[in-house]
Structure formats: structure tokens, C-alpha cells
Design a protein around this motif. Sequence first.
Motif, mmCIF file in Angstrom:
data_model
loop_
_atom_site.group_PDB
_atom_site.id
_atom_site.type_symbol
_atom_site.label_atom_id
_atom_site.label_comp_id
_atom_site.label_asym_id
_atom_site.label_seq_id
_atom_site.Cartn_x
_atom_site.Cartn_y
_atom_site.Cartn_z
ATOM 1 N N PRO A 32 9.416 12.515 -1.757
ATOM 2 C CA PRO A 32 9.572 11.097 -2.022
ATOM 3 C C PRO A 32 8.783 10.236 -1.031
ATOM 4 C CG PRO A 32 11.703 12.190 -1.927
ATOM 5 C CD PRO A 32 10.681 13.188 -1.502
ATOM 6 N N THR A 33 8.726 10.646 0.220
ATOM 7 C CA THR A 33 8.070 9.804 1.204
ATOM 8 C C THR A 33 6.594 9.612 0.867
ATOM 9 O OG1 THR A 33 8.003 11.778 2.546
ATOM 10 C CG2 THR A 33 9.558 10.056 3.202
ATOM 11 N N ASP A 34 5.944 10.664 0.398
ATOM 12 C CA ASP A 34 4.537 10.527 0.046
ATOM 13 C C ASP A 34 4.361 9.911 -1.326
ATOM 14 O OD1 ASP A 34 3.380 11.325 2.289
ATOM 15 O OD2 ASP A 34 2.447 13.141 1.483
ATOM 16 N N GLU A 35 5.274 10.277 -2.209
ATOM 17 C CA GLU A 35 5.113 9.881 -3.593
ATOM 18 C C GLU A 35 5.172 8.366 -3.767
ATOM 19 O OE1 GLU A 35 6.436 11.792 -7.815
ATOM 20 O OE2 GLU A 35 7.285 12.499 -5.944
ATOM 21 N N PHE A 36 5.901 7.676 -2.877
ATOM 22 C CA PHE A 36 6.072 6.238 -3.060
ATOM 23 C C PHE A 36 5.302 5.430 -2.030
ATOM 24 C CE2 PHE A 36 9.709 8.340 -5.028
ATOM 25 C CZ PHE A 36 9.362 8.064 -6.337
ATOM 26 N N LYS A 37 4.254 6.050 -1.531
ATOM 27 C CA LYS A 37 3.369 5.315 -0.628
ATOM 28 C C LYS A 37 2.094 4.944 -1.357
ATOM 29 C CE LYS A 37 4.603 6.896 3.972
ATOM 30 N NZ LYS A 37 4.324 8.008 4.884
ATOM 31 N N SER A 38 1.531 3.854 -0.940
ATOM 32 C CA SER A 38 0.240 3.462 -1.471
ATOM 33 C C SER A 38 -0.589 2.936 -0.311
ATOM 34 C CB SER A 38 0.417 2.406 -2.547
ATOM 35 O OG SER A 38 -0.822 2.203 -3.228
ATOM 36 N N GLU A 123 5.026 1.909 2.272
ATOM 37 C CA GLU A 123 6.000 2.242 1.238
ATOM 38 C C GLU A 123 5.852 1.230 0.103
ATOM 39 O OE1 GLU A 123 8.423 4.677 1.683
ATOM 40 O OE2 GLU A 123 7.690 5.132 3.704
ATOM 41 N N LEU A 124 5.905 1.728 -1.120
ATOM 42 C CA LEU A 124 5.845 0.809 -2.254
ATOM 43 C C LEU A 124 7.141 0.004 -2.329
ATOM 44 C CD1 LEU A 124 4.196 3.245 -4.746
ATOM 45 C CD2 LEU A 124 3.279 1.022 -4.095
ATOM 46 N N PRO A 125 7.040 -1.237 -2.819
ATOM 47 C CA PRO A 125 8.260 -2.042 -2.918
ATOM 48 C C PRO A 125 9.250 -1.416 -3.907
ATOM 49 C CG PRO A 125 6.399 -3.157 -3.983
ATOM 50 C CD PRO A 125 5.845 -1.957 -3.294
ATOM 51 N N PRO A 126 10.548 -1.556 -3.639
ATOM 52 C CA PRO A 126 11.540 -1.038 -4.574
ATOM 53 C C PRO A 126 11.472 -1.783 -5.899
ATOM 54 C CG PRO A 126 12.593 -2.352 -2.865
ATOM 55 C CD PRO A 126 11.143 -2.269 -2.505
ATOM 56 N N VAL A 127 11.969 -1.135 -6.949
ATOM 57 C CA VAL A 127 11.896 -1.728 -8.283
ATOM 58 C C VAL A 127 13.248 -2.314 -8.665
ATOM 59 C CG1 VAL A 127 11.388 -1.268 -10.704
ATOM 60 C CG2 VAL A 127 10.157 -0.029 -8.934
ATOM 61 N N VAL A 153 2.622 -12.030 1.289
ATOM 62 C CA VAL A 153 1.977 -10.729 1.159
ATOM 63 C C VAL A 153 2.427 -10.118 -0.166
ATOM 64 C CG1 VAL A 153 1.743 -8.407 2.176
ATOM 65 C CG2 VAL A 153 2.031 -10.411 3.667
ATOM 66 N N ILE A 154 1.466 -9.577 -0.927
ATOM 67 C CA ILE A 154 1.851 -8.857 -2.151
ATOM 68 C C ILE A 154 1.589 -7.367 -1.979
ATOM 69 C CG2 ILE A 154 1.575 -10.753 -3.800
ATOM 70 C CD1 ILE A 154 -1.176 -9.417 -4.569
ATOM 71 N N ARG A 155 2.414 -6.594 -2.639
ATOM 72 C CA ARG A 155 2.244 -5.153 -2.684
ATOM 73 C C ARG A 155 2.564 -4.696 -4.108
ATOM 74 N NH1 ARG A 155 2.220 -3.469 2.949
ATOM 75 N NH2 ARG A 155 0.378 -4.624 3.588
ATOM 76 N N GLY A 156 2.249 -3.437 -4.407
ATOM 77 C CA GLY A 156 2.487 -2.938 -5.759
ATOM 78 C C GLY A 156 1.266 -3.148 -6.622
ATOM 79 N N GLY A 157 1.475 -3.310 -7.923
ATOM 80 C CA GLY A 157 0.373 -3.405 -8.872
ATOM 81 C C GLY A 157 0.190 -2.085 -9.590
ATOM 82 N N ALA A 158 -0.670 -2.112 -10.599
ATOM 83 C CA ALA A 158 -0.918 -0.884 -11.368
ATOM 84 C C ALA A 158 -1.668 0.113 -10.490
ATOM 85 C CB ALA A 158 -1.739 -1.206 -12.605
ATOM 86 N N HIS A 159 -1.342 1.375 -10.669
ATOM 87 C CA HIS A 159 -1.948 2.445 -9.863
ATOM 88 C C HIS A 159 -2.416 3.537 -10.804
ATOM 89 C CE1 HIS A 159 -2.354 5.474 -6.723
ATOM 90 N NE2 HIS A 159 -2.232 4.513 -5.831
ATOM 91 N N GLU A 160 -3.513 4.206 -10.462
ATOM 92 C CA GLU A 160 -4.024 5.280 -11.329
ATOM 93 C C GLU A 160 -2.974 6.400 -11.478
ATOM 94 O OE1 GLU A 160 -6.703 6.996 -7.604
ATOM 95 O OE2 GLU A 160 -7.666 6.190 -9.398
ATOM 96 N N ASP A 161 -2.195 6.632 -10.413
ATOM 97 C CA ASP A 161 -1.053 7.539 -10.507
ATOM 98 C C ASP A 161 0.118 6.687 -11.002
ATOM 99 O OD1 ASP A 161 1.215 9.017 -10.117
ATOM 100 O OD2 ASP A 161 0.760 9.563 -8.047
ATOM 101 N N ARG A 162 0.507 6.932 -12.256
ATOM 102 C CA ARG A 162 1.496 6.079 -12.908
ATOM 103 C C ARG A 162 2.792 5.997 -12.089
ATOM 104 N NH1 ARG A 162 4.572 7.463 -17.333
ATOM 105 N NH2 ARG A 162 5.340 5.679 -18.521
ATOM 106 N N ASN A 163 3.106 7.075 -11.389
ATOM 107 C CA ASN A 163 4.322 7.085 -10.574
ATOM 108 C C ASN A 163 4.277 6.038 -9.463
ATOM 109 O OD1 ASN A 163 5.057 9.207 -12.145
ATOM 110 N ND2 ASN A 163 4.906 10.762 -10.545
#
Length: 255
Positions: A32-38, A123-127, A153-163
Amino acid sequence: MAAGGLLCPCALLASCQRCSSSSPPPSSSCSPTDEFKSSSVVELMKKEGTTLGLTVSGGVDKDGKPRVSNLRQGGIAARSDQLNVGDYIKSVNGINLTKFRHDEIISLLKNVGERVVLEVEYELPPVSVQGSGVMFKNVEVTLHKEGNTFGFVIRGGAHEDRNKSRPVTITTVRPGGPADREGTIKPGDRLLSIDGIRLHGTSHAEAMSILKQCGQEATLLIEYDVSIMEVMDLPPAVCIGGCGKGGEVPLVPGQ
Ligand SMILES: *[C@@H]1O[C@H](CO)[C@@H](O)[C@H](O)[C@H]1NC(C)=O
Ligand SMILES: *[C@@H]1O[C@H](CO)[C@@H](O)[C@H](O)[C@H]1NC(C)=O
């Protein structure tokens, strides 16, 4: 609501929490720690002899990776509205920090030229999800830029890795900046459109560029969470001190 595939990020969060709490880990791919980083690239410009107003902790000789530990109020880094405290700094002007000691990182940042390009990871912002006591509302906010930024500050957005795709989310509202003085926007709110340009499906970099290129004054469509209790149109009988619209929960369950 059904746990449908459409609520992708949350379904994934749930599955990854399950995954990480089970022992032994079922597969190395679920981290999870890597999966939700951008990551993103931050460019700062400074005049010679000035500092960025950026404090960095960590280093190979320290406990932890290099990350932003403070942004001095009024400093170049803070006013860029591109960094948050806690962001990891992976590289400075293309120089990989992985093997750098703390003092080497400090010295590198001190002696860097006028153009500073940081590769940051976070870390990506929570949903937010509508349903369990929460619903979304939209509001339009018109702001005037200062230093070509609206002060958030903005974070998130569409990512090539849909997750890793997230709504464009406001993570910080800089104290004293345009958004803070206007007062409507809070951290966690989503930025849906800028002067009618919808951000749905845009990457973080694209959203940043739209923010940079829009006019000095822009109308932003913001989505925010409200608790269901605040929006329910309850009969006066259950209200204490009146049922003002948007009031601070003046209600108790009727007995
Ligand atoms: C930095 O180097 C490490 C290995 O030394 C590598 O794993 C990592 O991807 C590099 N990072 C960047 C941002 O180049
Ligand atoms: C996205 O998450 C799903 C479910 O956890 C996983 O099966 C899939 O491999 C992930 N995709 C990527 C590209 O990591």
C-alpha cells in the motif's frame, strides 16, 4: 451502495488494507505504501544569494529519506504552492539524493543555481465517497492570483496507473494566500473545473498547467463534503436554536 468496480480507488484501498494486515503477505505486489504514492516535478526560481525557505530532513546517515520538514512562511518554496510538508525529495536538478548524507543535501540545496528542479514523491490524497453520512456539494469560487498562483496546492489527477488516479484534490491552503483570504476552499476539497475547463481525466501536470495559464482572475468549481446531518431538511421540532441553512448542526434526534 454496492461495492462496484466504479468506486475503484476505495475498493482498492479496502483490498490493500486487507492485504497488508494479513500475515504472511500474499504477494509482494501489494504494498500500500508504494501503491498510493505519486510523484511530480517542481520547478522553483530563485535569485542568487536568496534561499528557498525549504527545510529538509533525512539522508542516508539519518533515520529516513529526504523529505520536506518545513516551508518557511513567505519563502519561495511556500509561495510556489507546489510543495507540502512531508513530501519526499527524490532528486535536485537531476541529482539523485538516494545516497546523499543529510549535510550533503543541505549543501546541495544551498549552492544550487537560480533554477531548482525537484522531483518529489508523496502520498496520494485520500478519496471521499458519497454515502455513509457524506454527500458532495459544489460551489463556485472566484479568486485573483498572486505570484501566478491562487494559494493552494493540488495533488491527484488522472494517472497512467489507474490505481493511482484521484480527483484533483486541494491538499493545502496557504495561510494568507488568495484562497485562504476568500475562505471557501478547505484542504480535501476537489477542484472540478477552472473557468469552465473540466479537470476530469486531466493529469496532475495538465491541471497544474491549466492553473498556471488561466487568467489573473478565474472561477473555480469546487466540490466539498458535507455531512448528511447538515443538509437534511428537518422539521423545526427537532431543531434547537433554529434550523439555519448550513448551520452548525443545531439539531438533536427527536425523542
Ligand atoms: C536513485 O537511485 C536509486 C538507486 O541508487 C534508484 O532506485 C532510484 O530510482 C533513483 N531515483 C531517481 C529519482 O533517479
Ligand atoms: C491495481 O490494483 C488491482 C487490485 O488491487 C491489482 O490487481 C492490479 O494489479 C493493480 N494494477 C497496477 C497497475 O498496479
